[in-house]
Design an enzyme around this catalytic site. Sequence first.
Site, PDB file in Angstrom:
ATOM      1  CB  THR A 144      -0.909   0.055   1.248  1.00 30.73           C
ATOM      2  OG1 THR A 144      -0.072   0.143   2.404  1.00 30.73           O
ATOM      3  CG2 THR A 144      -1.777  -1.191   1.377  1.00 30.73           C
ATOM      4  CG  HIS A 145       0.450   4.363   1.327  1.00 28.37           C
ATOM      5  ND1 HIS A 145      -0.364   5.464   1.246  1.00 28.37           N
ATOM      6  CD2 HIS A 145      -0.125   3.547   2.263  1.00 28.37           C
ATOM      7  CE1 HIS A 145      -1.367   5.355   2.099  1.00 28.37           C
ATOM      8  NE2 HIS A 145      -1.251   4.184   2.722  1.00 28.37           N
ATOM      9  CB  SER A 201      18.029   0.882 -25.581  1.00 26.54           C
ATOM     10  OG  SER A 201      18.883   1.967 -25.869  1.00 26.54           O
ATOM     11  CE  LYS A 210      16.678   0.640 -20.314  1.00 23.31           C
ATOM     12  NZ  LYS A 210      16.596   2.037 -20.697  1.00 23.31           N
ATOM     13  CG  ASN A 252      13.565  -0.460 -22.786  1.00 27.30           C
ATOM     14  OD1 ASN A 252      14.165  -0.485 -21.712  1.00 27.30           O
ATOM     15  ND2 ASN A 252      14.028   0.165 -23.842  1.00 27.30           N
ATOM     16  CD  GLU A 264       7.743   1.536 -20.931  1.00 32.89           C
ATOM     17  OE1 GLU A 264       8.495   1.887 -20.027  1.00 32.89           O
ATOM     18  OE2 GLU A 264       8.122   1.401 -22.111  1.00 32.89           O
ATOM     19  CE1 TYR A 317     -27.547  11.679 -37.486  1.00 32.13           C
ATOM     20  CE2 TYR A 317     -28.028  13.558 -38.891  1.00 32.13           C
ATOM     21  CZ  TYR A 317     -27.167  12.558 -38.487  1.00 32.13           C
ATOM     22  OH  TYR A 317     -25.934  12.441 -39.056  1.00 32.13           O
ATOM     23  CD  GLN A 330     -20.882  12.305 -40.994  1.00 32.91           C
ATOM     24  OE1 GLN A 330     -21.880  12.040 -41.631  1.00 32.91           O
ATOM     25  NE2 GLN A 330     -19.925  13.114 -41.449  1.00 32.91           N
ATOM     26  CE  LYS A 386     -21.669   6.515 -38.291  1.00 33.79           C
ATOM     27  NZ  LYS A 386     -22.131   7.864 -37.835  1.00 33.79           N
TER      28      LYS A 386
HETATM   29  N1  ARG Z   1     -23.357   9.805 -42.121  1.00 33.28           N
HETATM   30  C1  ARG Z   1     -24.459  10.136 -41.305  1.00 33.28           C
HETATM   31  C2  ARG Z   1     -24.104   9.842 -39.844  1.00 33.28           C
HETATM   32  O1  ARG Z   1     -23.235   9.079 -39.621  1.00 33.28           O
HETATM   33  C3  ARG Z   1     -25.648   9.327 -41.681  1.00 33.28           C
HETATM   34  C4  ARG Z   1     -26.954   9.935 -41.292  1.00 33.28           C
HETATM   35  C5  ARG Z   1     -27.219  11.106 -42.155  1.00 33.28           C
HETATM   36  N2  ARG Z   1     -28.455  11.711 -41.863  1.00 33.28           N
HETATM   37  C6  ARG Z   1     -28.780  12.926 -42.270  1.00 33.28           C
HETATM   38  N3  ARG Z   1     -29.907  13.353 -41.929  1.00 33.28           N
HETATM   39  N4  ARG Z   1     -27.944  13.648 -42.952  1.00 33.28           N
HETATM   40  O2  ARG Z   1     -24.663  10.349 -38.917  1.00 33.28           O
END
Ligand code: ARG
Length: 457
Positions: A155-156, A277, A283, A285, A290, A317, A322, A325
């Site tokens: 601990t610590h 290294s 070395k 590593n 890491e 929406y 977008q 993603k």
């Molecule tokens: N490429 C858009 C996204 O990933 C798809 C949906 C587009 N919808 C719209 N109303 N322009 O969100």
Amino acid sequence: MALWGGRFSTGPDEAFKQFNDSLPFDYQLAEQDIIGSVAWAGALKQVNVLNQQEYDDLVAALNKLLDEVKANPQAVAVAGHEDIHSYVESALIDKVGDLAKKLHTGRSRNDQVATDFRLWCRDTAEHILEAIAELKGEFIALAERELGTILPGYTHLQRAQPVLFSHWCMAYVEMLERDESRLTDAKNRMNYCPLGSGALAGTAYPIDRQILAEGLGFTGATRNSLDAVSDRDFVVELLSCASISMIHLSRMAEDLIFYNSGEAGFIELSDGVTSGSSLMPQKKNPDALELIRGKTGRVFGAFSAMMMTLKALPLAYNKDMQEDKEGLFDAMPTWLACIHMAQACIKGIKVNAERTLAAAKGGHSNATELADYLVAKGIPFREGHHIVGTLVQMAIAQGNNLEDLSLEQFKSVHSIFESDVYPVLEIDACIKARQALGGSSLEQVTSAIKYAKKNSK
Ligand code: ARG
């Protein structure tokens, strides 16, 4: 060809097109977009928008397209379309002409992308769950291999009490089990189908959304169209699961980097997960560890970016979404790679049991045992704590461990000490004493291993 040219007299500026297009990254949803389109064709047949022949032709073309995108996903990325939905529609037009233009009836890219993305997340979660189970298995195997090896517990970052090395292994199994359980929960919660929600208000065709959902392997259909197209909780949850799990991996990495250091010398990592290294020939590593520690920040970055993107977005929406993603497409493979790399590191570990034992014996880590000895003789714990503190000072002054003090020295601090103090101070006794549930005794650790093995079947 854009999906929406009719209302416009000119096309988009080149710079805007580049800024707006998502195909360079959402091409990764190609399979899900096609599978979702096959299901949607089925729904359109159910409401007689497509007849049997049209349905058969569309599905055959979609399946052919599926084979093509699987064979060469990168070609989709550079095809120049606005997004994966535009790409699939245009590739379908190339195959079946005007018939393809019927497929978007009653559907919006908003419910389409929400469905594609959930399918992708569900598949990815399944891969990650498999990888976590394997990593757990590797920790359990190491725990069994090293059963009996004694490690200083900290601990610590100060030596505190000895533990079994296997107890350390099983601590990470506990964390991984929570990671699994969290991810399973997130997966179950995300498994509802937005398709048939239209752009925001629902679809105007009397589609049986429950059947549509089940056909795609979802538990059911989402219940509110506004929410269904604008909800990205599943992305946040996945990134949160990833971030928490990465913190576990990062702590494991940090422990092992320290154990592997020249100063500790508790373990040696295999050559396969270390690098040298360019300047210092001696070395070796711990780069893999890491990098696991380093990538934790990157995964958490994606999580916090998603939270900020969603904050204050009005229903339903918005194009901001977008941005859901790229972070996830980076974070999930990163998480998966870290789990695999952690497994490789654990698999190749050589433990130096002499070094761990010697270190566990140092640092006066049997001092608690001595206090408990006094408690057994009727001295209140707080008083015992003080007496032992004095003895520790004495041992430090002498450059020795507690067990090296003579009985006279013990007695000089308190007359209650007898020669039965020495067995209590043995390291095995320290381990053996930890008998209560969850402790580091051999019995407890063995049953933890047994439980984990039974649980992972
Ligand atoms: N490429 C858009 C996204 O990933 C798809 C949906 C587009 N919808 C719209 N109303 N322009 O969100």
